[in-house]
Design a protein around this motif. Structure first.
Motif, mmCIF file in Angstrom:
data_model
loop_
_atom_site.group_PDB
_atom_site.id
_atom_site.type_symbol
_atom_site.label_atom_id
_atom_site.label_comp_id
_atom_site.label_asym_id
_atom_site.label_seq_id
_atom_site.Cartn_x
_atom_site.Cartn_y
_atom_site.Cartn_z
ATOM 1 N N UNK A 37 0.844 -1.201 0.000
ATOM 2 C CA UNK A 37 0.000 0.000 0.000
ATOM 3 C C UNK A 37 0.875 1.245 0.000
ATOM 4 N N UNK A 38 0.310 2.354 -0.466
ATOM 5 C CA UNK A 38 1.018 3.627 -0.446
ATOM 6 C C UNK A 38 0.431 4.534 0.638
ATOM 7 N N UNK A 39 1.268 5.392 1.179
ATOM 8 C CA UNK A 39 0.804 6.434 2.097
ATOM 9 C C UNK A 39 -0.054 7.417 1.302
ATOM 10 N N UNK A 40 -1.203 7.801 1.852
ATOM 11 C CA UNK A 40 -2.070 8.769 1.175
ATOM 12 C C UNK A 40 -1.651 10.200 1.470
ATOM 13 N N UNK B 233 8.278 7.333 12.711
ATOM 14 C CA UNK B 233 7.162 7.424 11.775
ATOM 15 C C UNK B 233 6.252 6.212 11.940
ATOM 16 N N UNK B 234 4.965 6.456 12.039
ATOM 17 C CA UNK B 234 3.970 5.388 12.062
ATOM 18 C C UNK B 234 2.896 5.726 11.032
ATOM 19 N N UNK B 235 2.205 4.696 10.568
ATOM 20 C CA UNK B 235 1.148 4.879 9.575
ATOM 21 C C UNK B 235 -0.184 4.457 10.183
ATOM 22 N N UNK B 236 -1.157 5.352 10.126
ATOM 23 C CA UNK B 236 -2.505 5.069 10.616
ATOM 24 C C UNK B 236 -3.417 4.718 9.447
ATOM 25 N N UNK B 237 -4.143 3.613 9.592
ATOM 26 C CA UNK B 237 -5.228 3.312 8.658
ATOM 27 C C UNK B 237 -6.467 3.967 9.242
ATOM 28 N N UNK C 98 -7.985 5.927 4.766
ATOM 29 C CA UNK C 98 -6.770 6.519 4.216
ATOM 30 C C UNK C 98 -5.579 6.132 5.093
ATOM 31 N N UNK C 99 -4.434 5.954 4.440
ATOM 32 C CA UNK C 99 -3.196 5.669 5.164
ATOM 33 C C UNK C 99 -2.488 6.997 5.423
ATOM 34 N N UNK C 100 -2.408 7.352 6.697
ATOM 35 C CA UNK C 100 -1.875 8.663 7.094
ATOM 36 C C UNK C 100 -0.572 8.464 7.854
ATOM 37 N N UNK C 101 0.493 9.064 7.366
ATOM 38 C CA UNK C 101 1.774 9.010 8.072
ATOM 39 C C UNK C 101 1.812 10.096 9.132
ATOM 40 N N UNK D 84 -5.935 0.383 12.155
ATOM 41 C CA UNK D 84 -4.672 -0.345 12.271
ATOM 42 C C UNK D 84 -3.543 0.669 12.283
ATOM 43 N N UNK D 85 -2.471 0.342 12.992
ATOM 44 C CA UNK D 85 -1.301 1.208 13.056
ATOM 45 C C UNK D 85 -0.072 0.401 12.653
ATOM 46 N N UNK D 86 0.687 0.937 11.712
ATOM 47 C CA UNK D 86 1.892 0.277 11.214
ATOM 48 C C UNK D 86 3.119 1.020 11.740
#
Length: 252
Positions: free
Chosen positions: A103-106, A139-143, A194-197, A217-219
């Motif tokens: 997936x890509x960051x939005x 850096x973390x990514x939030x769905x 949306x994937x939010x960094x 979800x959190x990456x």
């Protein structure tokens, strides 16, 4: 003596033998202020000197060049330095996220207060990155569901502050009401996720960004913001960021 008395005596003996010691110890302490009045110890100074010199050489190694001086107080709704920070996070973190998830960051959202220094005109070094981001934030990514993205936008509209954003566009009318919002130039669909960094401080509601608590979800990328800056500076000869139209308010 009957058995009842025998058991009573044994119980008393066991209780006495298990009794905790009654010794009381008094511990006293005092504050020692660490300042210039404390004398250095030559043997310790000699031991750490080569390590200090090596660290300073590494921190002061030139990575890039800045054409101007940039400060987070330079603009109202977006600033050159904030745009740079957010764009760097997108550029450096998106390939990592895509490789792990497909997936890509939005878009990216950081906090204005997280920028801790200016970028001075002239050489940029690793020390510059440590001054910009002295904390260990990663850096973390939030769905993030669309409903929470709406809360995110409402937060930014209310704050009217130059929180660093990338790939996100917000336009306010002259009265401060949002009339347009888009991700990668596509209007936001609040029925999507949306994937939010962001960073590991904001993901837990730091700076009042409680909307991140609704993440599906959190990456965790295990990638510090400071390291992303260093990686970017190492491959960029000259930086020349600008304030643009990613977050603006119309005058008429």
């Amino acid at each position: 003596m009957n058995f009842k008395n025998i058991f009573l005596i044994l119980g008393l003996l066991l209780t006495m033998s298990c009794k905790a010691p009654t010794d009381v110890f008094k511990i006293e302490g005092k504050n020692i202020n660490i300042n210039d009045s404390l004398q250095s110890i030559a043997s310790i100074e000699d031991f750490i000197k080569p390590y200090r010199e090596n660290i300073n050489r590494d921190l002061d190694s030139i990575l890039a060049y800045s054409v101007d001086t940039y400060s987070k107080s330079d603009g109202h709704l977006n600033t050159a330095i904030g745009n740079l920070m957010a764009d760097v996070i997108y550029e450096e973190a998106d390939p990592v996220f895509f490789k792990r998830t497909g997936e890509h960051i939005d878009f990216v959202l950081m906090n204005h207060g997280g920028i801790r220094s200016i970028i001075s005109k002239g050489p940029i070094s690793k020390r510059t990155a440590f001054e910009l981001m002295p904390f260990e934030n990663s850096i973390v990514i939030s769905k993030l569901p669309g409903a929470n993205v709406k809360e995110l936008l409402d937060y930014l509209v209310r704050a009217k502050r130059a929180h660093p954003i990338s790939k996100l566009k917000i336009i306010l009318d002259k009265d401060g009401q949002m009339i347009e919002s888009a991700v990668n130039q596509i209007p936001i669909d609040f029925n999507k996720t949306y994937y939010v960094a962001t960073n590991d401080y904001l993901i837990n509601g730091g700076d009042g960004m409680d909307f991140f608590k609704g993440s599906e979800e959190v990456f965790v990328l295990d990638y510090k913001i400071r390291n992303a800056l260093i990686d970017y500076f190492m491959k960029t000869d000259t930086i020349n960021p600008v304030a643009d139209d990613r977050f603006i308010q119309l005058k008429d």
